[in-house]
Motif scaffolding. Structure first.
Motif, PDB file in Angstrom:
ATOM      1  N   HIS A   1      -2.073  -3.967   5.185  1.00  0.00           N
ATOM      2  CA  HIS A   1      -1.407  -3.671   6.453  1.00  0.00           C
ATOM      3  C   HIS A   1       0.025  -3.186   6.210  1.00  0.00           C
ATOM      4  O   HIS A   1       0.522  -2.309   6.936  1.00  0.00           O
ATOM      5  N   ARG A   2       0.676  -3.732   5.207  1.00  0.00           N
ATOM      6  CA  ARG A   2       2.045  -3.303   4.916  1.00  0.00           C
ATOM      7  C   ARG A   2       2.058  -1.849   4.454  1.00  0.00           C
ATOM      8  O   ARG A   2       2.941  -1.071   4.837  1.00  0.00           O
ATOM      9  N   LEU A   3       1.067  -1.470   3.647  1.00  0.00           N
ATOM     10  CA  LEU A   3       0.961  -0.071   3.229  1.00  0.00           C
ATOM     11  C   LEU A   3       0.653   0.825   4.424  1.00  0.00           C
ATOM     12  O   LEU A   3       1.221   1.913   4.550  1.00  0.00           O
ATOM     13  N   LEU A   4      -0.227   0.384   5.298  1.00  0.00           N
ATOM     14  CA  LEU A   4      -0.549   1.183   6.478  1.00  0.00           C
ATOM     15  C   LEU A   4       0.686   1.394   7.347  1.00  0.00           C
ATOM     16  O   LEU A   4       0.902   2.490   7.877  1.00  0.00           O
ATOM     17  N   ALA A   5       1.509   0.364   7.483  1.00  0.00           N
ATOM     18  CA  ALA A   5       2.741   0.499   8.277  1.00  0.00           C
ATOM     19  C   ALA A   5       3.676   1.531   7.644  1.00  0.00           C
ATOM     20  O   ALA A   5       4.285   2.349   8.340  1.00  0.00           O
ATOM     21  N   ALA A   6       3.786   1.508   6.307  1.00  0.00           N
ATOM     22  CA  ALA A   6       4.622   2.496   5.615  1.00  0.00           C
ATOM     23  C   ALA A   6       4.064   3.894   5.820  1.00  0.00           C
ATOM     24  O   ALA A   6       4.816   4.853   6.058  1.00  0.00           O
ATOM     25  N   ALA A   7       2.742   4.034   5.731  1.00  0.00           N
ATOM     26  CA  ALA A   7       2.106   5.336   5.939  1.00  0.00           C
ATOM     27  C   ALA A   7       2.354   5.841   7.354  1.00  0.00           C
ATOM     28  O   ALA A   7       2.613   7.038   7.558  1.00  0.00           O
ATOM     29  N   ALA A   8       2.261   4.957   8.330  1.00  0.00           N
ATOM     30  CA  ALA A   8       2.473   5.360   9.723  1.00  0.00           C
ATOM     31  C   ALA A   8       3.896   5.887   9.917  1.00  0.00           C
ATOM     32  O   ALA A   8       4.107   6.861  10.654  1.00  0.00           O
ATOM     33  N   ARG A   9       4.870   5.264   9.256  1.00  0.00           N
ATOM     34  CA  ARG A   9       6.250   5.742   9.365  1.00  0.00           C
ATOM     35  C   ARG A   9       6.401   7.138   8.772  1.00  0.00           C
ATOM     36  O   ARG A   9       7.323   7.875   9.132  1.00  0.00           O
ATOM     37  N   GLN A  10       5.497   7.507   7.876  1.00  0.00           N
ATOM     38  CA  GLN A  10       5.540   8.820   7.238  1.00  0.00           C
ATOM     39  C   GLN A  10       4.596   9.818   7.915  1.00  0.00           C
ATOM     40  O   GLN A  10       4.386  10.923   7.415  1.00  0.00           O
ATOM     41  N   GLY A  11       4.011   9.413   9.047  1.00  0.00           N
ATOM     42  CA  GLY A  11       3.107  10.298   9.766  1.00  0.00           C
ATOM     43  C   GLY A  11       1.734  10.413   9.146  1.00  0.00           C
ATOM     44  O   GLY A  11       0.991  11.350   9.451  1.00  0.00           O
ATOM     45  N   LEU A  12       1.354   9.443   8.300  1.00  0.00           N
ATOM     46  CA  LEU A  12       0.076   9.491   7.595  1.00  0.00           C
ATOM     47  C   LEU A  12      -0.756   8.228   7.836  1.00  0.00           C
ATOM     48  O   LEU A  12      -1.606   7.867   7.018  1.00  0.00           O
ATOM     49  N   GLY A  13      -0.536   7.598   8.963  1.00  0.00           N
ATOM     50  CA  GLY A  13      -1.241   6.361   9.249  1.00  0.00           C
ATOM     51  C   GLY A  13      -2.744   6.523   9.342  1.00  0.00           C
ATOM     52  O   GLY A  13      -3.501   5.715   8.799  1.00  0.00           O
ATOM     53  N   GLU A  14      -3.185   7.569  10.024  1.00  0.00           N
ATOM     54  CA  GLU A  14      -4.630   7.744  10.216  1.00  0.00           C
ATOM     55  C   GLU A  14      -5.379   8.011   8.905  1.00  0.00           C
ATOM     56  O   GLU A  14      -6.377   7.331   8.621  1.00  0.00           O
ATOM     57  N   PRO A  15      -4.946   8.954   8.069  1.00  0.00           N
ATOM     58  CA  PRO A  15      -5.654   9.123   6.793  1.00  0.00           C
ATOM     59  C   PRO A  15      -5.529   7.913   5.878  1.00  0.00           C
ATOM     60  O   PRO A  15      -6.456   7.614   5.118  1.00  0.00           O
ATOM     61  N   MET A  16      -4.416   7.194   5.960  1.00  0.00           N
ATOM     62  CA  MET A  16      -4.269   6.005   5.116  1.00  0.00           C
ATOM     63  C   MET A  16      -5.222   4.911   5.556  1.00  0.00           C
ATOM     64  O   MET A  16      -5.845   4.234   4.716  1.00  0.00           O
ATOM     65  N   ALA A  17      -5.366   4.722   6.853  1.00  0.00           N
ATOM     66  CA  ALA A  17      -6.309   3.714   7.357  1.00  0.00           C
ATOM     67  C   ALA A  17      -7.723   4.034   6.899  1.00  0.00           C
ATOM     68  O   ALA A  17      -8.450   3.149   6.420  1.00  0.00           O
ATOM     69  N   GLU A  18      -8.107   5.304   7.023  1.00  0.00           N
ATOM     70  CA  GLU A  18      -9.457   5.687   6.604  1.00  0.00           C
ATOM     71  C   GLU A  18      -9.667   5.419   5.124  1.00  0.00           C
ATOM     72  O   GLU A  18     -10.724   4.923   4.720  1.00  0.00           O
ATOM     73  N   ARG A  19      -8.668   5.732   4.301  1.00  0.00           N
ATOM     74  CA  ARG A  19      -8.831   5.547   2.851  1.00  0.00           C
ATOM     75  C   ARG A  19      -8.916   4.073   2.487  1.00  0.00           C
ATOM     76  O   ARG A  19      -9.682   3.694   1.584  1.00  0.00           O
ATOM     77  N   ILE A  20      -8.153   3.225   3.159  1.00  0.00           N
ATOM     78  CA  ILE A  20      -8.226   1.791   2.863  1.00  0.00           C
ATOM     79  C   ILE A  20      -9.575   1.230   3.286  1.00  0.00           C
ATOM     80  O   ILE A  20     -10.200   0.451   2.547  1.00  0.00           O
ATOM     81  N   PHE A  21     -10.038   1.602   4.470  1.00  0.00           N
ATOM     82  CA  PHE A  21     -11.363   1.168   4.907  1.00  0.00           C
ATOM     83  C   PHE A  21     -12.430   1.567   3.881  1.00  0.00           C
ATOM     84  O   PHE A  21     -13.277   0.760   3.495  1.00  0.00           O
ATOM     85  N   ARG A  22     -12.395   2.810   3.465  1.00  0.00           N
ATOM     86  CA  ARG A  22     -13.411   3.313   2.535  1.00  0.00           C
ATOM     87  C   ARG A  22     -13.309   2.626   1.185  1.00  0.00           C
ATOM     88  O   ARG A  22     -14.324   2.332   0.543  1.00  0.00           O
ATOM     89  N   ALA A  23     -12.083   2.345   0.754  1.00  0.00           N
ATOM     90  CA  ALA A  23     -11.896   1.642  -0.511  1.00  0.00           C
ATOM     91  C   ALA A  23     -12.560   0.268  -0.473  1.00  0.00           C
ATOM     92  O   ALA A  23     -13.192  -0.163  -1.446  1.00  0.00           O
ATOM     93  N   TYR A  24     -12.425  -0.397   0.652  1.00  0.00           N
ATOM     94  CA  TYR A  24     -12.970  -1.748   0.784  1.00  0.00           C
ATOM     95  C   TYR A  24     -14.480  -1.749   0.973  1.00  0.00           C
ATOM     96  O   TYR A  24     -15.212  -2.441   0.249  1.00  0.00           O
ATOM     97  N   LEU A  25     -14.963  -0.978   1.939  1.00  0.00           N
ATOM     98  CA  LEU A  25     -16.363  -1.091   2.347  1.00  0.00           C
ATOM     99  C   LEU A  25     -17.310  -0.132   1.631  1.00  0.00           C
ATOM    100  O   LEU A  25     -18.519  -0.312   1.690  1.00  0.00           O
ATOM    101  N   THR A  26     -16.779   0.872   0.953  1.00  0.00           N
ATOM    102  CA  THR A  26     -17.630   1.798   0.211  1.00  0.00           C
ATOM    103  C   THR A  26     -17.415   1.679  -1.298  1.00  0.00           C
ATOM    104  O   THR A  26     -18.373   1.573  -2.062  1.00  0.00           O
TER     105      THR A  26
END
Length: 211
Positions: free
Chosen positions: A109-134
């Motif tokens: 979540h801390r990484l996602l918050a940093a990504a969101a501040r950089q305008g990359l929250g959506e692709p970062m969320a997708e990549r974290i989800f995929r890393a975990y569940l795929t």
């Protein structure tokens, strides 16, 4: 999707990055969001953090073990995960529950918050989800998260732990107990992995309300 106005639409999404329902719901939401933007709509997606298992260890443990304890037997766990994997497959997601590492999501979540501040929250969320569940990666491991950030073009930050704890507490204080939840500018609120059709109707209703 019908034509949209130029008014910016804010959507707040409450999710956890190890939650399969959050992954499926977010995937469907993103498809509709892409169509909204393609039609000329301005969209601001804000992520609110939630931890389904705040006491999960940062080192992680096999999710299969957790499922066996939750469902009561390996057979029941296998049936439940097979059913959910089939749902995910219909949305183009490959859900490998047998590879997943159940882990504390604070650092993710801390990484996602940093990504969101950089305008990359959506692709970062997708990549974290995929890393975990795929991919079966430990998304509580800082080195793993750094690699995911690099793949996504995000600069990790050592800051934000205190702010994240405060935000987690604030979200809990709102009475939220399950995820995902989607708030379309205070006009429409949805809970769970809704269909693309439901998300589309929410976008259209919120756009009318914003206009």
């Amino acid at each position: 999707m019908t034509a949209v106005t130029s008014t910016s639409l804010r959507v707040e999404i409450v999710l956890d990055l190890t939650c399969v329902h959050s992954y499926i719901g977010f995937t469907r939401f993103e498809r509709v969001a892409d169509r909204h933007r393609a039609a000329g709509g301005d969209l601001d997606v804000v992520f609110l953090p939630f931890q389904v298992s705040p006491d999960a260890p940062p080192e992680g443990r096999p999710l299969a073990e957790v499922h066996r304890g939750f469902f009561g037997s390996a057979e029941q766990a296998a049936q439940a995960t097979a059913s959910m994997a089939a749902v995910g497959a219909k949305d183009g997601l490959k859900l490998n529950f047998d590879r997943a590492v159940h882990v504390n999501t604070f650092e993710a979540h801390r990484l996602l918050a940093a990504a969101a501040r950089q305008g990359l929250g959506e692709p970062m969320a997708e990549r974290i989800f995929r890393a975990y569940l795929t991919d079966g990666l430990n998304i509580g491991d800082r080195a793993t998260l750094d690699r995911l950030a690099a793949e996504t073009g995000v600069r990790p930050s050592p800051d934000g732990a205190g702010e994240l704890r405060a935000e987690l507490a604030r979200v809990r204080a709102l009475g939220i107990r399950s995820v995902p939840q989607f708030d379309f500018g205070g006009t429409v609120r949805l809970t769970g992995a809704q269909s693309e059709e439901t998300f589309q109707r929410a976008f259209e209703a919120a756009a009318v309300g914003a206009g």
